[in-house]
Write a protein that holds these residues in place. Structure first.
Motif, PDB file in Angstrom:
ATOM      1  N   LEU A   9       0.822  -1.208   0.000  1.00 46.02           N
ATOM      2  CA  LEU A   9       0.000   0.000   0.000  1.00 46.02           C
ATOM      3  C   LEU A   9       0.858   1.262   0.000  1.00 46.02           C
ATOM      4  O   LEU A   9       0.528   2.238  -0.664  1.00 46.02           O
ATOM      5  CB  LEU A   9      -0.953  -0.005   1.196  1.00 46.02           C
ATOM      6  CG  LEU A   9      -2.101  -0.998   1.104  1.00 46.02           C
ATOM      7  CD1 LEU A   9      -2.899  -1.024   2.397  1.00 46.02           C
ATOM      8  CD2 LEU A   9      -2.996  -0.691  -0.077  1.00 46.02           C
ATOM      9  N   ALA A  10       1.971   1.237   0.698  1.00 39.31           N
ATOM     10  CA  ALA A  10       2.870   2.396   0.695  1.00 39.31           C
ATOM     11  C   ALA A  10       3.417   2.632  -0.709  1.00 39.31           C
ATOM     12  O   ALA A  10       3.449   3.771  -1.194  1.00 39.31           O
ATOM     13  CB  ALA A  10       4.016   2.167   1.681  1.00 39.31           C
ATOM     14  N   VAL A  11       3.827   1.569  -1.370  1.00 36.34           N
ATOM     15  CA  VAL A  11       4.324   1.691  -2.743  1.00 36.34           C
ATOM     16  C   VAL A  11       3.202   2.166  -3.660  1.00 36.34           C
ATOM     17  O   VAL A  11       3.409   3.009  -4.532  1.00 36.34           O
ATOM     18  CB  VAL A  11       4.925   0.351  -3.232  1.00 36.34           C
ATOM     19  CG1 VAL A  11       5.259   0.416  -4.708  1.00 36.34           C
ATOM     20  CG2 VAL A  11       6.157   0.007  -2.419  1.00 36.34           C
ATOM     21  N   PHE A  12       2.005   1.655  -3.450  1.00 34.67           N
ATOM     22  CA  PHE A  12       0.859   2.077  -4.249  1.00 34.67           C
ATOM     23  C   PHE A  12       0.655   3.590  -4.166  1.00 34.67           C
ATOM     24  O   PHE A  12       0.466   4.258  -5.171  1.00 34.67           O
ATOM     25  CB  PHE A  12      -0.407   1.350  -3.780  1.00 34.67           C
ATOM     26  CG  PHE A  12      -1.672   2.022  -4.211  1.00 34.67           C
ATOM     27  CD1 PHE A  12      -2.062   2.003  -5.532  1.00 34.67           C
ATOM     28  CD2 PHE A  12      -2.455   2.702  -3.303  1.00 34.67           C
ATOM     29  CE1 PHE A  12      -3.228   2.642  -5.931  1.00 34.67           C
ATOM     30  CE2 PHE A  12      -3.609   3.338  -3.692  1.00 34.67           C
ATOM     31  CZ  PHE A  12      -3.996   3.303  -5.020  1.00 34.67           C
ATOM     32  N   PHE A  13       0.691   4.131  -2.955  1.00 29.39           N
ATOM     33  CA  PHE A  13       0.470   5.568  -2.802  1.00 29.39           C
ATOM     34  C   PHE A  13       1.588   6.373  -3.455  1.00 29.39           C
ATOM     35  O   PHE A  13       1.339   7.439  -4.015  1.00 29.39           O
ATOM     36  CB  PHE A  13       0.290   5.940  -1.335  1.00 29.39           C
ATOM     37  CG  PHE A  13      -1.041   5.510  -0.796  1.00 29.39           C
ATOM     38  CD1 PHE A  13      -2.221   6.028  -1.316  1.00 29.39           C
ATOM     39  CD2 PHE A  13      -1.139   4.569   0.200  1.00 29.39           C
ATOM     40  CE1 PHE A  13      -3.463   5.630  -0.844  1.00 29.39           C
ATOM     41  CE2 PHE A  13      -2.371   4.162   0.688  1.00 29.39           C
ATOM     42  CZ  PHE A  13      -3.532   4.695   0.163  1.00 29.39           C
ATOM     43  N   GLU A  53      -3.392  -8.954  -8.321  1.00 29.22           N
ATOM     44  CA  GLU A  53      -4.517  -8.311  -7.631  1.00 29.22           C
ATOM     45  C   GLU A  53      -4.621  -6.858  -8.084  1.00 29.22           C
ATOM     46  O   GLU A  53      -3.696  -6.067  -7.899  1.00 29.22           O
ATOM     47  CB  GLU A  53      -4.309  -8.376  -6.126  1.00 29.22           C
ATOM     48  CG  GLU A  53      -5.434  -7.753  -5.343  1.00 29.22           C
ATOM     49  CD  GLU A  53      -5.182  -7.784  -3.836  1.00 29.22           C
ATOM     50  OE1 GLU A  53      -5.858  -7.022  -3.131  1.00 29.22           O
ATOM     51  OE2 GLU A  53      -4.318  -8.551  -3.372  1.00 29.22           O
ATOM     52  N   LEU A  54      -5.737  -6.515  -8.690  1.00 32.88           N
ATOM     53  CA  LEU A  54      -5.963  -5.146  -9.136  1.00 32.88           C
ATOM     54  C   LEU A  54      -6.264  -4.279  -7.922  1.00 32.88           C
ATOM     55  O   LEU A  54      -7.245  -4.493  -7.224  1.00 32.88           O
ATOM     56  CB  LEU A  54      -7.122  -5.084 -10.135  1.00 32.88           C
ATOM     57  CG  LEU A  54      -7.443  -3.710 -10.701  1.00 32.88           C
ATOM     58  CD1 LEU A  54      -6.270  -3.172 -11.516  1.00 32.88           C
ATOM     59  CD2 LEU A  54      -8.694  -3.764 -11.554  1.00 32.88           C
ATOM     60  N   LEU A  73      -0.955  -5.483  -7.669  1.00 33.35           N
ATOM     61  CA  LEU A  73      -0.122  -6.153  -6.684  1.00 33.35           C
ATOM     62  C   LEU A  73       0.150  -7.557  -7.211  1.00 33.35           C
ATOM     63  O   LEU A  73      -0.766  -8.360  -7.369  1.00 33.35           O
ATOM     64  CB  LEU A  73      -0.828  -6.219  -5.327  1.00 33.35           C
ATOM     65  CG  LEU A  73      -0.109  -6.964  -4.216  1.00 33.35           C
ATOM     66  CD1 LEU A  73       1.228  -6.309  -3.909  1.00 33.35           C
ATOM     67  CD2 LEU A  73      -0.984  -7.028  -2.976  1.00 33.35           C
ATOM     68  N   GLY A  74       1.414  -7.818  -7.525  1.00 38.50           N
ATOM     69  CA  GLY A  74       1.789  -9.112  -8.084  1.00 38.50           C
ATOM     70  C   GLY A  74       2.307 -10.054  -7.018  1.00 38.50           C
ATOM     71  O   GLY A  74       2.384  -9.718  -5.832  1.00 38.50           O
ATOM     72  N   GLY A  75       2.689 -11.239  -7.463  1.00 39.42           N
ATOM     73  CA  GLY A  75       3.274 -12.216  -6.557  1.00 39.42           C
ATOM     74  C   GLY A  75       4.535 -11.653  -5.926  1.00 39.42           C
ATOM     75  O   GLY A  75       5.263 -10.885  -6.537  1.00 39.42           O
ATOM     76  N   GLY A  76       4.787 -12.005  -4.695  1.00 36.92           N
ATOM     77  CA  GLY A  76       5.962 -11.501  -4.007  1.00 36.92           C
ATOM     78  C   GLY A  76       5.790 -10.101  -3.463  1.00 36.92           C
ATOM     79  O   GLY A  76       6.737  -9.495  -2.983  1.00 36.92           O
ATOM     80  N   SER A  80       3.016  -2.843  -9.432  1.00 37.58           N
ATOM     81  CA  SER A  80       3.395  -2.340 -10.752  1.00 37.58           C
ATOM     82  C   SER A  80       2.277  -1.491 -11.332  1.00 37.58           C
ATOM     83  O   SER A  80       1.121  -1.585 -10.933  1.00 37.58           O
ATOM     84  CB  SER A  80       3.738  -3.494 -11.698  1.00 37.58           C
ATOM     85  OG  SER A  80       2.625  -4.338 -11.870  1.00 37.58           O
ATOM     86  N   ARG A  81       2.651  -0.680 -12.285  1.00 38.46           N
ATOM     87  CA  ARG A  81       1.719   0.199 -12.992  1.00 38.46           C
ATOM     88  C   ARG A  81       1.655  -0.302 -14.429  1.00 38.46           C
ATOM     89  O   ARG A  81       2.681  -0.390 -15.100  1.00 38.46           O
ATOM     90  CB  ARG A  81       2.247   1.623 -12.931  1.00 38.46           C
ATOM     91  CG  ARG A  81       1.404   2.634 -13.617  1.00 38.46           C
ATOM     92  CD  ARG A  81       2.034   4.015 -13.374  1.00 38.46           C
ATOM     93  NE  ARG A  81       1.314   5.022 -14.085  1.00 38.46           N
ATOM     94  CZ  ARG A  81       1.772   5.674 -15.138  1.00 38.46           C
ATOM     95  NH1 ARG A  81       2.967   5.431 -15.604  1.00 38.46           N
ATOM     96  NH2 ARG A  81       1.031   6.589 -15.727  1.00 38.46           N
TER      97      ARG A  81
END
Length: 93
Positions: A9-13, A53-54, A73-76, A80-81
């Motif tokens: 979530l931090a990376v997402f933001f 996971e979208l 959100l991918g495996g591990g 990614s965008r």
């Protein structure tokens, strides 16, 4: 919440903030109008192509063209965008 999920979530933001600087995303009403007018495929057309996971899917104007920007959100636990052409639904990267 697990450590992996918090990190994702931090990376997402961070990605969302970076993406906002590059592209102007449409409001909900603007998105509906774009789909109804044929300027963009339905979001489900893009969602079905996402591997992982979208987390978020935005319809944005990037450089004068409409694109869907998917945050995945991918495996591990990697985030990614992925960019899709909104008119055709084809993956761009």
């Amino acid at each position: 919440m697990t450590h992996r999920r918090r990190l994702a979530l931090a990376v997402f933001f961070l990605l969302a903030a970076f993406g906002a600087a590059e592209a102007q995303c449409l409001s909900g009403d603007q998105q509906r109008q774009a789909v109804q007018s044929g300027q963009a495929v339905r979001p489900s057309s893009v969602q079905s192509q996402v591997q992982g996971e979208l987390i978020r899917l935005d319809l944005c104007n990037e450089g004068g063209r409409l694109v869907y920007i998917a945050t995945v959100l991918g495996g591990g636990g990697q985030v990614s965008r992925v960019v899709f052409d909104a008119r055709t639904g084809a993956r761009q990267n």
